[in-house]
Design a protein around this motif. Structure first.
Motif, PDB file in Angstrom:
ATOM      1  N   VAL A 194       0.846  -1.200   0.000  1.00 45.58           N
ATOM      2  CA  VAL A 194       0.000   0.000   0.000  1.00 45.58           C
ATOM      3  C   VAL A 194       0.882   1.251   0.000  1.00 45.58           C
ATOM      4  O   VAL A 194       0.629   2.201  -0.746  1.00 45.58           O
ATOM      5  CB  VAL A 194      -0.942  -0.009   1.223  1.00 45.58           C
ATOM      6  N   GLU A 195       1.928   1.232   0.803  1.00 42.23           N
ATOM      7  CA  GLU A 195       2.841   2.390   0.821  1.00 42.23           C
ATOM      8  C   GLU A 195       3.524   2.553  -0.517  1.00 42.23           C
ATOM      9  O   GLU A 195       3.676   3.663  -1.039  1.00 42.23           O
ATOM     10  CB  GLU A 195       3.900   2.219   1.914  1.00 42.23           C
ATOM     11  N   ARG A 196       3.968   1.438  -1.101  1.00 42.29           N
ATOM     12  CA  ARG A 196       4.676   1.527  -2.387  1.00 42.29           C
ATOM     13  C   ARG A 196       3.739   2.053  -3.465  1.00 42.29           C
ATOM     14  O   ARG A 196       4.157   2.802  -4.338  1.00 42.29           O
ATOM     15  CB  ARG A 196       5.189   0.144  -2.794  1.00 42.29           C
ATOM     16  N   MET A 197       2.461   1.645  -3.404  1.00 49.26           N
ATOM     17  CA  MET A 197       1.554   2.089  -4.462  1.00 49.26           C
ATOM     18  C   MET A 197       1.267   3.578  -4.316  1.00 49.26           C
ATOM     19  O   MET A 197       0.945   4.240  -5.297  1.00 49.26           O
ATOM     20  CB  MET A 197       0.254   1.269  -4.466  1.00 49.26           C
ATOM     21  N   MET A 198       1.404   4.103  -3.104  1.00 47.03           N
ATOM     22  CA  MET A 198       1.172   5.536  -2.905  1.00 47.03           C
ATOM     23  C   MET A 198       2.389   6.370  -3.278  1.00 47.03           C
ATOM     24  O   MET A 198       2.271   7.524  -3.634  1.00 47.03           O
ATOM     25  CB  MET A 198       0.813   5.815  -1.440  1.00 47.03           C
ATOM     26  N   THR A 199       3.575   5.788  -3.144  1.00 45.05           N
ATOM     27  CA  THR A 199       4.783   6.597  -3.307  1.00 45.05           C
ATOM     28  C   THR A 199       5.678   6.168  -4.455  1.00 45.05           C
ATOM     29  O   THR A 199       6.541   6.923  -4.880  1.00 45.05           O
ATOM     30  CB  THR A 199       5.645   6.521  -2.032  1.00 45.05           C
ATOM     31  N   ARG A 244      -1.286  -3.879 -11.610  1.00 42.53           N
ATOM     32  CA  ARG A 244      -1.513  -2.668 -10.820  1.00 42.53           C
ATOM     33  C   ARG A 244      -1.287  -2.953  -9.337  1.00 42.53           C
ATOM     34  O   ARG A 244      -1.872  -3.888  -8.787  1.00 42.53           O
ATOM     35  CB  ARG A 244      -2.935  -2.179 -11.025  1.00 42.53           C
ATOM     36  N   GLU A 255      -2.377  -1.505  -6.610  1.00 41.15           N
ATOM     37  CA  GLU A 255      -3.535  -1.445  -5.702  1.00 41.15           C
ATOM     38  C   GLU A 255      -4.378  -2.716  -5.807  1.00 41.15           C
ATOM     39  O   GLU A 255      -4.933  -3.186  -4.804  1.00 41.15           O
ATOM     40  CB  GLU A 255      -4.402  -0.206  -5.971  1.00 41.15           C
ATOM     41  N   ILE A 256      -4.446  -3.307  -6.990  1.00 37.77           N
ATOM     42  CA  ILE A 256      -5.192  -4.565  -7.138  1.00 37.77           C
ATOM     43  C   ILE A 256      -4.460  -5.676  -6.396  1.00 37.77           C
ATOM     44  O   ILE A 256      -5.066  -6.502  -5.697  1.00 37.77           O
ATOM     45  CB  ILE A 256      -5.360  -4.918  -8.627  1.00 37.77           C
ATOM     46  N   ALA A 260      -2.446  -5.338  -3.832  1.00 34.92           N
ATOM     47  CA  ALA A 260      -2.594  -5.120  -2.388  1.00 34.92           C
ATOM     48  C   ALA A 260      -3.952  -5.615  -1.908  1.00 34.92           C
ATOM     49  O   ALA A 260      -4.050  -6.288  -0.872  1.00 34.92           O
ATOM     50  CB  ALA A 260      -2.417  -3.636  -2.056  1.00 34.92           C
ATOM     51  N   ALA A 261      -5.001  -5.300  -2.660  1.00 36.07           N
ATOM     52  CA  ALA A 261      -6.353  -5.727  -2.259  1.00 36.07           C
ATOM     53  C   ALA A 261      -6.448  -7.249  -2.242  1.00 36.07           C
ATOM     54  O   ALA A 261      -7.003  -7.847  -1.303  1.00 36.07           O
ATOM     55  CB  ALA A 261      -7.388  -5.144  -3.225  1.00 36.07           C
ATOM     56  N   ILE A 262      -5.892  -7.890  -3.273  1.00 36.18           N
ATOM     57  CA  ILE A 262      -5.979  -9.354  -3.344  1.00 36.18           C
ATOM     58  C   ILE A 262      -5.210  -9.997  -2.193  1.00 36.18           C
ATOM     59  O   ILE A 262      -5.702 -10.932  -1.545  1.00 36.18           O
ATOM     60  CB  ILE A 262      -5.455  -9.857  -4.701  1.00 36.18           C
ATOM     61  N   VAL A 304      10.305   4.140   1.503  1.00 35.40           N
ATOM     62  CA  VAL A 304       9.026   4.737   1.221  1.00 35.40           C
ATOM     63  C   VAL A 304       8.238   4.809   2.520  1.00 35.40           C
ATOM     64  O   VAL A 304       8.334   3.915   3.358  1.00 35.40           O
ATOM     65  CB  VAL A 304       8.242   3.913   0.172  1.00 35.40           C
ATOM     66  N   HIS A 340       4.354   6.141   3.883  1.00 32.54           N
ATOM     67  CA  HIS A 340       3.049   6.784   3.718  1.00 32.54           C
ATOM     68  C   HIS A 340       2.129   6.190   4.769  1.00 32.54           C
ATOM     69  O   HIS A 340       1.188   5.458   4.450  1.00 32.54           O
ATOM     70  CB  HIS A 340       2.527   6.526   2.301  1.00 32.54           C
ATOM     71  N   SER A 366      -1.844   6.127   4.591  1.00 32.09           N
ATOM     72  CA  SER A 366      -2.531   5.160   3.735  1.00 32.09           C
ATOM     73  C   SER A 366      -2.585   3.802   4.418  1.00 32.09           C
ATOM     74  O   SER A 366      -3.603   3.094   4.343  1.00 32.09           O
ATOM     75  CB  SER A 366      -1.821   5.044   2.391  1.00 32.09           C
ATOM     76  N   VAL A 367      -1.509   3.433   5.097  1.00 34.53           N
ATOM     77  CA  VAL A 367      -1.493   2.151   5.811  1.00 34.53           C
ATOM     78  C   VAL A 367      -2.508   2.185   6.948  1.00 34.53           C
ATOM     79  O   VAL A 367      -3.260   1.222   7.156  1.00 34.53           O
ATOM     80  CB  VAL A 367      -0.085   1.836   6.350  1.00 34.53           C
ATOM     81  N   ILE A 408      -9.701  -0.352  -0.572  1.00 33.13           N
ATOM     82  CA  ILE A 408      -8.255  -0.431  -0.830  1.00 33.13           C
ATOM     83  C   ILE A 408      -7.946   0.100  -2.228  1.00 33.13           C
ATOM     84  O   ILE A 408      -6.978   0.846  -2.440  1.00 33.13           O
ATOM     85  CB  ILE A 408      -7.752  -1.882  -0.676  1.00 33.13           C
ATOM     86  N   LEU A 409      -8.765  -0.258  -3.195  1.00 31.26           N
ATOM     87  CA  LEU A 409      -8.539   0.225  -4.560  1.00 31.26           C
ATOM     88  C   LEU A 409      -8.691   1.743  -4.624  1.00 31.26           C
ATOM     89  O   LEU A 409      -7.946   2.416  -5.346  1.00 31.26           O
ATOM     90  CB  LEU A 409      -9.530  -0.439  -5.526  1.00 31.26           C
ATOM     91  N   GLY A 430      -5.744   3.573  -3.386  1.00 33.46           N
ATOM     92  CA  GLY A 430      -4.687   3.609  -4.382  1.00 33.46           C
ATOM     93  C   GLY A 430      -4.977   4.541  -5.551  1.00 33.46           C
ATOM     94  O   GLY A 430      -4.084   5.230  -6.030  1.00 33.46           O
ATOM     95  N   ILE A 434     -13.270  -9.237  -8.015  1.00 33.75           N
ATOM     96  CA  ILE A 434     -12.519  -9.918  -6.943  1.00 33.75           C
ATOM     97  C   ILE A 434     -13.480 -10.693  -6.047  1.00 33.75           C
ATOM     98  O   ILE A 434     -13.239 -11.850  -5.696  1.00 33.75           O
ATOM     99  CB  ILE A 434     -11.702  -8.909  -6.121  1.00 33.75           C
ATOM    100  N   PHE A 472     -13.576 -14.664  -5.384  1.00 32.00           N
ATOM    101  CA  PHE A 472     -13.476 -15.252  -4.040  1.00 32.00           C
ATOM    102  C   PHE A 472     -14.632 -16.219  -3.789  1.00 32.00           C
ATOM    103  O   PHE A 472     -14.458 -17.266  -3.177  1.00 32.00           O
ATOM    104  CB  PHE A 472     -13.459 -14.146  -2.970  1.00 32.00           C
TER     105      PHE A 472
END
Lengths: 508, 157
Positions: A223-228, A388, A390-391, A393-395, B78, B80, B83-84, B114-115, B118, B133, B137
């Protein structure tokens, strides 16, 4: 049972349609997981572990070990194409793999990487095949005192070697050992550290710790990587071929790497990252043209890749033969064996030869499948690098939480997994390694039971650890491994830095 | 927070935790005839190790003065945390809500959250992906593996 009979049994177990599909799935998933920056085999196995409960143990282990092996291949793809190693053991491949790719020779780098990995894995597997049973037979002579000493050695070596800060490694270990104390004490039947919660009377489920510490915390970092972070565009692979000269230069590097990787893999605490660093520095020192390293030297790819793949079978030896994991990933595999109701160690080859030999045979099959996946199908994996974040991270979050729930159909386990996920995230922020904690959780209970048994047999005398020479020797080695980082720092402080060139290369 | 401050906070947390756990040792039985080790010795040793390591980390941080190298695992450059924190809160709400709105609706909402964290601008895309998703599932875990997920209890269902 002879080695040949064992292998025949193992291949008979592995060469069924169902198990072949599982090995293929594990290899594919492992390659993909290893390719994704930050996601290593430990996280991949952690996410999938809960879903293997309904499977036969042999089949489940084939899937999980396929992921472990596949991740070693996958890490090198992202190292070469986007200069972003998939995990720590792929870092050294990036030093020469990416520069070679930038010269338009990405195909050569990938091919040499795949073939060196195949070679290293094969050498390691042959050694595993012939050494596992003799070592397990030696371990039959071990009593509780020896097992206690072995577990202490594994825990101390991992904690002191996995991090440059020994205090933080030992802190992580202490926390893991305390988590292992939570629940009902087997001997007295009274609760320890349950805080009045009935859900904790059975202790903290290993799955919750594994899923939280490895999978969820990794998802939080994603999540952090996807933001930054900015997405990396992979370099075009081009044709997969290498010149005859490149093959000739790579061959001895692969041989040396395989030997180094296997023996490093056997040692507790020293995993793929140590093996690849040792292999790389060996090649730099032995090369007639050391100035080429860091600019696309094929030895800098072949050696580390052979090493990190030989490391996997090496790490399996203490796990299968002694029941002692040597790393965070093998600690998770040990946890898996315990969850399936199997006791790893010398009796595994006697009581469950289908599981032990089936696992070894599946690694042979996986090793070949991975070359098939990584050479002609490399284009598919390259497209997957564009996933992507964010996808992803969600999965990962949802699979991890679903997995934690599926174990006992209890939301309490999900809550625990989340707590460990937050803990794992904070630990990484302050530089505390997770591997010692997971090893503490896995081995803490067994360590205490071994100690209690040893003291019961000796009538309460602690001299049992001195009077038994094997136990005494192993405990002495534990002390030395604890002191080693200090000794290494003192030696290094008095010398000019021999790794200066390597440091310069790494800094590019 | 600097490395030094992080280590000092870590040391304090470790020492406080060790102190708290010591107070919980009273109910744990000690040695007996058939159990020369007892159930309390090992927890005491691990608590002592925790306290010792915390003290070492704290002293080193105090004496260092400047930035410290944290060791393995701190090479993440990194950061943030908001967001976390958002994801962690969403996950906690997800667990709490699951008993009321059921697993699948809760999963859909968490995936969307979560999406959206992002990529806020692509909300239609996020809704479609979250639905995909959730469907995946259901296919894999609900139908394929037969996992018994919480049903929605709101409105009496």
């Amino acid at each position: 049972m002879s080695v040949i009979d064992g292998l025949a049994l193992g291949f008979a177990e592995a060469l069924t349609i169902h198990n072949l599909l599982l090995i293929l799935m594990g290899s594919f998933l492992g390659t993909w997981i290893g390719m994704l920056p930050g996601l290593g085999p430990a996280a991949g196995i952690a996410v999938l572990l809960p879903f293997t409960y309904g499977m036969p143990p042999a089949a489940a282990l084939m899937l999980l070990s396929g992921i472990y092996f596949g991740a070693q291949y996958g890490g090198s793809i992202s190292s070469i194409l986007i200069n972003t190693p998939g995990d720590a053991s792929a870092v050294m491949t990036a030093l020469d793999g990416y520069p070679l790719a930038k010269k338009g020779r990405a195909g050569a780098a990938l091919l040499i990487s795949a073939l060196s990995s195949l070679f290293g894995g094969t050498v390691g597997l042959i050694a595993l095949t012939f050494l596992a049973v003799p070592i397990s037979k030696l371990a039959i002579t071990f009593g509780p005192a020896e097992y206690f000493a072995l577990m202490v050695f594994a825990l101390v070596a991992t904690s002191s070697l996995v991090s440059s800060n020994v205090a933080k490694g030992m802190l992580s270990l202490a926390a893991g050992l305390l988590f292992a104390c939570v629940g009902t004490d087997l001997q007295s039947g009274l609760p320890r550290f349950t805080f009045g919660l009935d859900d904790l009377l059975d202790g903290i489920h290993l799955t919750d710790v594994i899923v939280g510490l490895f999978a969820l915390s990794e998802a939080f970092f994603n999540v952090e990587r996807m933001m930054t972070g900015a997405a990396h565009r992979p370099i075009k692979t081009g044709k997969l071929w290498a010149t005859r000269a490149e093959y000739l230069r790579a061959r001895w590097a692969a041989v040396r790497g395989a030997i180094i990787g296997f023996f490093v893999g056997v040692l507790p605490g020293a995993g793929g990252s140590v093996a690849t660093i040792m292999s790389y520095t060996t090649e730099v020192k032995l090369s007639k043209h050391p100035e080429e390293f860091g600019k696309g030297a094929v030895e800098g790819i072949a050696g580390p890749e052979a090493a990190n793949n030989a490391c996997v079978p090496g790490a399996m030896i203490p796990l299968l033969s002694l029941g002692i994991p040597g790393s965070g990933t093998t600690a998770i595999l040990l946890g898996a064996l315990l969850l399936y109701g199997l006791q790893p160690g010398p009796q595994l080859f006697v009581d469950h030869p289908d599981v032990a030999w089936g696992l070894i045979a599946s690694l042979y099959i996986s090793n070949i499948m991975l070359v098939i996946l990584n050479v002609p199908l490399i284009g598919i994996f390259v497209r997957m690098l564009d996933f992507r974040p964010e996808i992803l991270a969600a999965i990962i979050v949802l699979v991890a939480l679903t997995g934690a729930y599926a174990v006992t159909n209890s939301l309490f386990d999900v809550e625990l997994a989340i707590a460990f996920g937050v803990l794992g995230y904070l630990m990484r922020k302050v530089g505390i390694p997770a591997a010692p904690m997971i090893m503490g959780v896995v081995l803490g209970g067994m360590l205490e039971q071994s100690l209690r048994q040893a003291l019961s047999l000796s009538g309460g005398s602690w001299l049992v650890f001195v009077n038994r020479p094997i136990a005494a020797t192993i405990l002495l080695l534990s002390l030395l491994s604890l002191m080693w980082p200090l000794v290494r720092n003192l030696i290094g402080a008095g010398r000019s830095k021999p790794g200066q060139r390597r440091t310069d290369v790494i800094a590019k | 927070m600097s490395s030094r401050e992080g280590d000092m906070a870590l040391a304090m947390a470790g020492l406080v935790l060790a102190g708290f756990l010591v107070t919980r040792l009273d109910n744990i039985p000690d040695r007996s005839f058939g159990d020369p080790l007892g159930a309390v010795l090992m927890p005491k040793i691990w608590i002592a190790l925790l306290a010792l390591c915390s003290a070492v980390i704290g002293v080193r941080a105090f004496l260092a003065g400047g930035a410290l190298v944290n060791g393995a695992g701190s090479k993440e450059d990194v950061s943030h945390p908001k967001s976390v924190a958002g994801v962690v809160i969403a996950v906690i709400v997800y667990v709490l809500a699951m008993n009321y709105i059921g697993y699948y609706l809760a999963t859909f909402l968490l995936a969307t959250t979560i999406l959206t964290i992002g990529r806020r601008s692509a909300w239609i895309f996020n809704l479609i992906v979250a639905a995909a998703i959730t469907a995946a599932f259901y296919a894999v875990f609900g139908w394929g593996l037969g996992v018994d997920f919480p049903e929605p209890s709101i409105l009496g269902y």
